[in-house]
Scaffold this motif. Structure first.
Motif, PDB file in Angstrom:
ATOM      1  N   HIS A 179       1.061  -1.257  -0.058  1.00  0.00           N
ATOM      2  CA  HIS A 179      -0.025   0.165   0.450  1.00  0.00           C
ATOM      3  C   HIS A 179       0.940   1.568   0.013  1.00  0.00           C
ATOM      4  CE1 HIS A 179      -2.291   3.459   2.471  1.00  0.00           C
ATOM      5  NE2 HIS A 179      -3.066   2.949   1.107  1.00  0.00           N
ATOM      6  N   ARG A 237      -1.552  -0.817  -4.291  1.00  0.00           N
ATOM      7  CA  ARG A 237      -2.960  -0.272  -3.719  1.00  0.00           C
ATOM      8  C   ARG A 237      -2.566   1.153  -2.888  1.00  0.00           C
ATOM      9  NH1 ARG A 237      -6.072  -4.870  -1.192  1.00  0.00           N
ATOM     10  NH2 ARG A 237      -6.487  -5.558  -2.718  1.00  0.00           N
ATOM     11  N   GLU A 271      -3.921   5.523  -2.626  1.00  0.00           N
ATOM     12  CA  GLU A 271      -6.078   6.076  -3.101  1.00  0.00           C
ATOM     13  C   GLU A 271      -5.414   7.168  -3.298  1.00  0.00           C
ATOM     14  OE1 GLU A 271      -5.357   4.628   0.886  1.00  0.00           O
ATOM     15  OE2 GLU A 271      -5.854   2.941  -0.426  1.00  0.00           O
ATOM     16  N   ARG A 296      -7.875   2.073 -12.123  1.00  0.00           N
ATOM     17  CA  ARG A 296      -9.151   2.841 -11.004  1.00  0.00           C
ATOM     18  C   ARG A 296      -9.790   1.780 -10.673  1.00  0.00           C
ATOM     19  NH1 ARG A 296     -11.346   8.497 -11.712  1.00  0.00           N
ATOM     20  NH2 ARG A 296      -9.598   9.739 -13.774  1.00  0.00           N
ATOM     21  N   LYS A 339     -12.285   1.319  -7.639  1.00  0.00           N
ATOM     22  CA  LYS A 339     -13.230   2.497  -7.546  1.00  0.00           C
ATOM     23  C   LYS A 339     -13.437   3.615  -6.500  1.00  0.00           C
ATOM     24  CE  LYS A 339     -13.637   0.068  -2.938  1.00  0.00           C
ATOM     25  NZ  LYS A 339     -14.411  -1.284  -1.570  1.00  0.00           N
ATOM     26  N   THR A 340     -14.094   4.104  -6.502  1.00  0.00           N
ATOM     27  CA  THR A 340     -14.862   5.637  -5.631  1.00  0.00           C
ATOM     28  C   THR A 340     -15.295   6.174  -4.525  1.00  0.00           C
ATOM     29  OG1 THR A 340     -14.536   6.508  -7.634  1.00  0.00           O
ATOM     30  CG2 THR A 340     -15.358   7.831  -5.523  1.00  0.00           C
ATOM     31  N   TYR A 375     -14.351   9.545   1.997  1.00  0.00           N
ATOM     32  CA  TYR A 375     -12.852   9.013   2.474  1.00  0.00           C
ATOM     33  C   TYR A 375     -12.456   9.491   3.599  1.00  0.00           C
ATOM     34  CZ  TYR A 375      -8.752   5.325   2.378  1.00  0.00           C
ATOM     35  OH  TYR A 375      -7.777   4.788   2.737  1.00  0.00           O
ATOM     36  N   ALA A 414     -12.748  10.151  -2.361  1.00  0.00           N
ATOM     37  CA  ALA A 414     -11.233   9.165  -2.774  1.00  0.00           C
ATOM     38  C   ALA A 414     -11.256   8.008  -4.207  1.00  0.00           C
ATOM     39  CB  ALA A 414     -11.227   8.444  -1.743  1.00  0.00           C
ATOM     40  N   LYS A 453      -9.680   4.712  -6.076  1.00  0.00           N
ATOM     41  CA  LYS A 453      -8.555   3.900  -5.569  1.00  0.00           C
ATOM     42  C   LYS A 453      -8.608   3.219  -6.994  1.00  0.00           C
ATOM     43  CE  LYS A 453     -10.229   1.917  -1.117  1.00  0.00           C
ATOM     44  NZ  LYS A 453      -9.612   1.476   0.262  1.00  0.00           N
ATOM     45  N   GLU A 504      -5.286   0.004  -8.244  1.00  0.00           N
ATOM     46  CA  GLU A 504      -4.767  -1.047  -7.918  1.00  0.00           C
ATOM     47  C   GLU A 504      -3.272  -1.581  -9.241  1.00  0.00           C
ATOM     48  OE1 GLU A 504      -6.541  -3.985  -5.559  1.00  0.00           O
ATOM     49  OE2 GLU A 504      -6.621  -5.039  -7.943  1.00  0.00           O
TER      50      GLU A 504
END
Ligand SMILES: CC(C)(COP(=O)(O)OP(=O)(O)OC[C@H]1O[C@@H](n2cnc3c(N)ncnc32)[C@H](O)[C@@H]1OP(=O)(O)O)[C@@H](O)C(=O)NCCC(=O)NCCS
Length: 155
Positions: free
Chosen positions: A73, A109, A111, A130, A132-133, A137, A144, A146, A148
């Motif tokens: 992360h 990952r 954000e 992308r 998801k939103t 957040y 945010a 997110k 990956e």
């Protein structure tokens, strides 16, 4: 004397500068959560790399990556405004990504604030997509995105 940017692990002496950059360039408009003490704790964490990019005594940017079994992360990442768009962010991210590849970690990952289109485009250029939103957040105020990135063991 010509000074070139150098990437290295942060030491305790870098913590105050990193915290100040986080407040100014990442956490603006939010509570300041990455203060010097929290950065110092991250520097001491075994499964976390805090990396800095420096030129002489100057801090040009930093990144904090937390490595777990299957994912890593990217907790915090910034380049000083005067030194952006010169490839420093790309180099720093690749430096933090390398141990994840070596350890066989499958994905990265991160954000970003949904209004931070520059960072989102930057991450997409580095191979993130992308996912998801997440509404509210950040402190219940800011959405945010997110993202990956899948790491291929052969890369
Ligand atoms: C996002 C950030 C780290 C990028 O660092 P940088 O050193 O300027 O990025 P680079 O010069 O290495 O750019 C790499 C690629 O991303 C693209 N890119 C970088 N910033 C961009 C922007 N604002 N808009 C569009 N594309 C951008 C570059 O064009 C480049 O593309 P290329 O590889 O196709 O040439 C920097 O803008 C920053 O510190 N922003 C503020 C803090 C922040 O938002 N951090 C991330 C959220 S935690």
């Amino acid at each position: 004397m010509l000074l070139l940017p150098v990437i290295r692990l942060a030491t305790s002496g870098d913590a105050a500068g990193i915290a100040a950059m986080s407040r100014s360039f990442i956490e603006q408009g939010l509570d300041w959560s990455w203060r010097e003490e929290r950065v110092l704790h991250a520097i001491q964490e075994r499964a976390t790399n805090v990396a800095v990019i420096t030129e002489g005594d100057g801090l040009l940017g930093f990144g904090i990556m937390q490595y777990r079994d299957e994912t890593a992360h990217l907790a915090l990442f910034a380049i000083r405004p005067s030194r952006r768009n010169r490839g420093l962010g790309r180099q720093l991210l690749a430096w933090l990504e390398k141990p994840a590849r070596i350890a066989g970690i499958e994905r990265l990952r991160v954000e970003a604030r949904a209004d931070n289109t520059g960072a989102i485009v930057f991450y997409e250029r580095q191979g993130f997509r992308r996912v998801k939103t997440v509404p509210g957040y950040y402190s219940g105020l800011i959405d945010a995105v997110k993202l990956e990135k899948r790491l291929q063991p052969t890369d």
